[in-house]
Write an enzyme that holds these catalytic residues in place. Structure first.
Site, PDB file in Angstrom:
ATOM      1  N   LYS A 224     -10.558  10.250 -44.482  1.00 11.53           N
ATOM      2  CA  LYS A 224     -10.436  10.426 -43.035  1.00 11.53           C
ATOM      3  C   LYS A 224     -10.262  11.912 -42.756  1.00 11.53           C
ATOM      4  O   LYS A 224      -9.171  12.475 -42.882  1.00 11.53           O
ATOM      5  CB  LYS A 224      -9.243   9.664 -42.443  1.00 11.53           C
ATOM      6  CG  LYS A 224      -9.370   9.597 -40.926  1.00 11.53           C
ATOM      7  CD  LYS A 224      -8.052   9.690 -40.176  1.00 11.53           C
ATOM      8  CE  LYS A 224      -7.584  11.067 -39.891  1.00 11.53           C
ATOM      9  NZ  LYS A 224      -8.354  11.874 -38.967  1.00 11.53           N
ATOM     10  N   CYS A 333      -1.925  26.868 -44.871  1.00 13.89           N
ATOM     11  CA  CYS A 333      -0.571  26.463 -45.236  1.00 13.89           C
ATOM     12  C   CYS A 333       0.101  27.501 -46.130  1.00 13.89           C
ATOM     13  O   CYS A 333       1.324  27.557 -46.207  1.00 13.89           O
ATOM     14  CB  CYS A 333      -0.617  25.127 -45.958  1.00 13.89           C
ATOM     15  SG  CYS A 333      -1.830  25.139 -47.287  1.00 13.89           S
ATOM     16  N   GLU A 430       6.247  27.315 -39.043  1.00 11.15           N
ATOM     17  CA  GLU A 430       4.903  27.822 -39.317  1.00 11.15           C
ATOM     18  C   GLU A 430       4.248  28.255 -38.008  1.00 11.15           C
ATOM     19  O   GLU A 430       4.064  27.420 -37.121  1.00 11.15           O
ATOM     20  CB  GLU A 430       4.097  26.633 -39.854  1.00 11.15           C
ATOM     21  CG  GLU A 430       3.485  26.780 -41.169  1.00 11.15           C
ATOM     22  CD  GLU A 430       2.666  25.533 -41.532  1.00 11.15           C
ATOM     23  OE1 GLU A 430       2.783  24.479 -40.887  1.00 11.15           O
ATOM     24  OE2 GLU A 430       1.906  25.648 -42.480  1.00 11.15           O
TER      25      GLU A 430
HETATM   26  P1  NAP Z   1      -1.951  17.090 -38.849  1.00 12.36           P
HETATM   27  O1  NAP Z   1      -1.880  17.067 -37.379  1.00 12.36           O
HETATM   28  O2  NAP Z   1      -0.832  16.523 -39.634  1.00 12.36           O
HETATM   29  O3  NAP Z   1      -3.308  16.344 -39.225  1.00 12.36           O
HETATM   30  C1  NAP Z   1      -3.725  16.184 -40.564  1.00 12.36           C
HETATM   31  C2  NAP Z   1      -4.555  14.925 -40.672  1.00 12.36           C
HETATM   32  O4  NAP Z   1      -3.736  13.806 -40.376  1.00 12.36           O
HETATM   33  C3  NAP Z   1      -5.706  14.875 -39.679  1.00 12.36           C
HETATM   34  O5  NAP Z   1      -6.792  14.203 -40.264  1.00 12.36           O
HETATM   35  C4  NAP Z   1      -5.124  14.044 -38.550  1.00 12.36           C
HETATM   36  O6  NAP Z   1      -6.109  13.398 -37.782  1.00 12.36           O
HETATM   37  C5  NAP Z   1      -4.334  13.037 -39.358  1.00 12.36           C
HETATM   38  N1  NAP Z   1      -3.290  12.345 -38.623  1.00 12.36           N
HETATM   39  C6  NAP Z   1      -2.590  12.744 -37.551  1.00 12.36           C
HETATM   40  N2  NAP Z   1      -1.712  11.781 -37.189  1.00 12.36           N
HETATM   41  C7  NAP Z   1      -1.867  10.756 -38.060  1.00 12.36           C
HETATM   42  C8  NAP Z   1      -1.251   9.476 -38.222  1.00 12.36           C
HETATM   43  N3  NAP Z   1      -0.280   9.044 -37.418  1.00 12.36           N
HETATM   44  N4  NAP Z   1      -1.665   8.685 -39.232  1.00 12.36           N
HETATM   45  C9  NAP Z   1      -2.631   9.089 -40.068  1.00 12.36           C
HETATM   46  N5  NAP Z   1      -3.254  10.283 -39.963  1.00 12.36           N
HETATM   47  C10 NAP Z   1      -2.868  11.110 -38.982  1.00 12.36           C
HETATM   48  O7  NAP Z   1      -2.167  18.559 -39.408  1.00 12.36           O
HETATM   49  P2  NAP Z   1      -3.247  19.629 -38.931  1.00 12.36           P
HETATM   50  O8  NAP Z   1      -2.808  20.229 -37.652  1.00 12.36           O
HETATM   51  O9  NAP Z   1      -4.611  19.012 -38.978  1.00 12.36           O
HETATM   52  O10 NAP Z   1      -3.184  20.677 -40.126  1.00 12.36           O
HETATM   53  C11 NAP Z   1      -2.293  21.746 -40.141  1.00 12.36           C
HETATM   54  C12 NAP Z   1      -1.130  21.452 -41.072  1.00 12.36           C
HETATM   55  O11 NAP Z   1      -1.625  21.140 -42.358  1.00 12.36           O
HETATM   56  C13 NAP Z   1      -0.230  22.653 -41.255  1.00 12.36           C
HETATM   57  O12 NAP Z   1       1.106  22.254 -41.236  1.00 12.36           O
HETATM   58  C14 NAP Z   1      -0.609  23.156 -42.642  1.00 12.36           C
HETATM   59  O13 NAP Z   1       0.390  23.892 -43.277  1.00 12.36           O
HETATM   60  C15 NAP Z   1      -0.918  21.882 -43.342  1.00 12.36           C
HETATM   61  N6  NAP Z   1      -1.760  22.121 -44.517  1.00 12.36           N
HETATM   62  C16 NAP Z   1      -1.189  21.990 -45.748  1.00 12.36           C
HETATM   63  C17 NAP Z   1      -1.949  22.260 -46.886  1.00 12.36           C
HETATM   64  C18 NAP Z   1      -1.350  22.136 -48.258  1.00 12.36           C
HETATM   65  O14 NAP Z   1      -2.100  22.121 -49.214  1.00 12.36           O
HETATM   66  N7  NAP Z   1      -0.043  22.047 -48.398  1.00 12.36           N
HETATM   67  C19 NAP Z   1      -3.282  22.658 -46.760  1.00 12.36           C
HETATM   68  C20 NAP Z   1      -3.824  22.771 -45.478  1.00 12.36           C
HETATM   69  C21 NAP Z   1      -3.042  22.496 -44.356  1.00 12.36           C
HETATM   70  P3  NAP Z   1      -6.748  14.063 -36.463  1.00 12.36           P
HETATM   71  O15 NAP Z   1      -6.916  15.524 -36.732  1.00 12.36           O
HETATM   72  O16 NAP Z   1      -8.026  13.339 -36.333  1.00 12.36           O
HETATM   73  O17 NAP Z   1      -5.772  13.809 -35.358  1.00 12.36           O
END
Ligand code: NAP
Length: 530
Positions: A224, A333, A430
């Site tokens: 997804k 991240c 962040e």
């Molecule tokens: P996010 O809002 O948590 O979204 C990540 C994924 O989860 C997206 O596919 C999102 O779908 C999905 N999602 C959201 N709510 C969900 C739910 N209730 N159930 C299942 N899936 C759900 O994060 P983001 O804004 O896309 O990404 C930024 C974050 O990712 C930052 O905090 C960053 O630090 C972190 N990150 C961490 C790493 C690592 O390796 N540690 C690498 C990259 C990014 P939709 O987008 O379709 O809503």
């Protein structure tokens, strides 16, 4: 992330003159709606001709719409223009994808490691052969400069290549038996169907980092991707089919995140969930996985300290901090979230660093020489603005930037903020934007205390010319990755992952495969009989 939030950027904003003075170098030319449209149209036409611009989900090897034909728009963050509509899928499509992955698991897991390795190698070759197309797709839907997008394709494809190689090295063990008529073995077997949920900031690499090792181990996957950036995932999935990977081994659904997530969590056929994204969503998934006692891997948010000691080489520190902070416009991240600078070098560093940041060219990712693209959406800009407002109200000083860029849309000026303190939002959370907060410290002990004063523990960076200090500080930092005199350290051959609330498990490297393997102990008895 809601569609509403994503679509907030409008052409009106692009065309309205900025009320701020223009202090940073603009891209080669200011963008007009017409120029942007033409550029985007050309790219879209090229991608359509290459067959990689897919606009349906992939289930059981078939490209499909949502059962109720609902769609969501995928927009170019640099212009707000709609690239294409994709299906808004939910529970039903996810369950179909899970069934397809479950059915495919039996035959895929029974292939020899060499056979799986060959499929993965072919997939890698195709990803590299289409590097230009995939790079353009990443810039189109995510906004990062094309050069960075091409770098992401190499990095992302690297996980598939590495997994193809490692597939052949998944060994078990023979344990010396405690009784003479017994033999004890450990088998490594695939976990089963894997649900992989990924964010928008690395539309390819965050997927390949999960799917490569999963497939190498014999698992099948339901991916997804973020609704903001599903196109690269779909293109990569198309190439997996072209590589001959059997239908159902790789499935892609997108749309209603909560519904898709709930279906993955509820399914007893899905044996593992692997997630990259925010800590808040990661916690929800971890709690949800308890219902079926799924295995969980989490790659969550960071709050990376970048520590510059008095004894650092100034040029190395500036170059390293610049790379660690401003890559992908600060939206990674592992981006340096706090730059801690020792008092003896603070002034010199602040000046040299601000000068280097001033030279970062801002603009559309397709423009030659651009180093900073747009932020992903309006909500991201508003978050940056609120953090800066909070810092200024508590005594921080804007050394450079500090406002929206005159290009409009979601472009933000590369920013350096001085006199930042640990209680400010910029230090606590962040920022996920092009803002470098500088914090002054006096002693090594203070630097370590400040660096560890967070619930996050993903990446940290140290700049020093002392070998002893680099070891001491690396050991004391509560982080999963440490860069010493280096700002970009991610690679498919090294383990990537966080401690504390930055996650569970590791991706990449030989260790990354363990996340997709179950260990089975087999005891063969009665060895003395004929
Ligand atoms: P996010 O809002 O948590 O979204 C990540 C994924 O989860 C997206 O596919 C999102 O779908 C999905 N999602 C959201 N709510 C969900 C739910 N209730 N159930 C299942 N899936 C759900 O994060 P983001 O804004 O896309 O990404 C930024 C974050 O990712 C930052 O905090 C960053 O630090 C972190 N990150 C961490 C790493 C690592 O390796 N540690 C690498 C990259 C990014 P939709 O987008 O379709 O809503």
């Amino acid at each position: 992330m809601s569609t509403l939030m994503r679509a907030t950027g409008t052409f009106t904003k692009l065309l309205s003159p900025s009320s701020h003075s223009f202090s940073l170098r603009p891209s080669a030319s200011l963008l007009t709606r017409h120029q942007m449209s033409t550029e985007v149209e050309n790219v879209i036409t090229r991608l359509k001709n290459s067959g990689l611009l897919r606009s349906q989900g992939l289930i059981a090897g078939k490209w499909v719409d949502a059962h109720d034909r609902k769609t969501i728009k995928v927009c170019n963050p640099a212009t707000g223009e709609v690239i294409v509509d994709v299906p808004c899928m939910g529970q039903k499509e996810t369950n179909d994808a899970i069934s397809s992955a479950f059915e495919a698991f039996y035959s895929w897991s029974k292939l020899t490691a060499t056979e799986r390795s060959k499929y993965l190698r072919k997939w890698y070759d195709l990803l590299i052969a289409h590097k230009e197309d995939l790079g353009q797709l990443i810039t189109l839907e995510q906004g990062k400069p094309l050069k960075e997008s091409l770098g992401e394709v190499s990095y992302g494809a690297g996980f598939i290549e590495f997994s193809a190689e490692e597939a052949k090295r998944i060994y078990g063990d023979i344990i010396p038996a405690t009784l003479p008529d017994r033999r004890l073995f450990v088998l490594k077997q695939p976990v089963g169907v894997v649900g992989a949920i990924t964010p928008w900031n690395f539309p390819l690499a965050m997927i390949t980092r999960k799917v490569g090792p999963a497939l190498a181990c014999g698992c099948t996957v339901v991916i997804k991707p973020s609704e903001l950036t599903p196109l690269t995932a779909l293109a990569a999935a198309e190439l997996s089919l072209q590589a001959g990977i059997p239908p159902g081994v790789v499935n892609v659904v997108m749309g209603n995140a909560a519904d898709i997530g709930d279906a993955i969590l509820a399914s007893t056929q899905v044996r593992k969930i692997t997630f990259t994204g925010s800590t808040a969503v990661g916690k929800k998934l971890m709690a949800g996985a308890a219902g079926t006692v799924k295995r969980v891997s989490l790659e969550l948010g960071g709050n990376a300290p970048c520590i510059v000691f008095d004894d650092a080489d100034l040029d190395v520190a500036v170059k390293g901090a610049l790379a660690a902070k401003f890559r992908n416009s600060g939206q990674t991240c592992v981006c340096a979230n706090r730059v801690l600078v020792q008092e003896g070098i603070y002034e010199k560093f602040a000046n040299a660093f601000s000068k280097a940041v001033q030279n970062l060219q801002v603009g559309d990712g397709f423009t030659e020489g651009v180093a900073q693209g747009p932020l992903i959406n309006e909500a991201a800009v508003q978050k940056v603005e609120s953090f800066i407002k909070d810092a200024i109200s508590k005594g921080a000083k804007v050394l450079l930037g500090g406002k929206r860029h005159s290009l409009g849309m979601t472009f933000y000026e590369p920013t350096v903020i001085g006199d930042v303190k640990s209680e400010m939002l910029l230090s606590r959370e962040e920022v996920f934007g092009p803002v470098a907060p500088l914090l002054l410290f006096k002693t090594e002990e203070e630097a370590i205390r400040l660096a560890n004063d967070t619930n996050a523990g993903l990446a940290a960076y140290i700049f020093t010319n002392s070998i002893q200090r680099s070891w001491r500080v690396s050991e004391a930092l509560e982080y999963g990755l440490v860069g010493i005199n280096e700002g970009i350290i991610s690679t498919e051959v090294a383990p990537f992952g966080g401690v504390k609330q930055s996650g569970l498990g590791r991706e990449g490297s030989k260790y990354g495969l363990d996340e997709y393997l179950e260990m089975k102990y087999v005891c063969l008895g009665n060895m003395n009989s004929n």
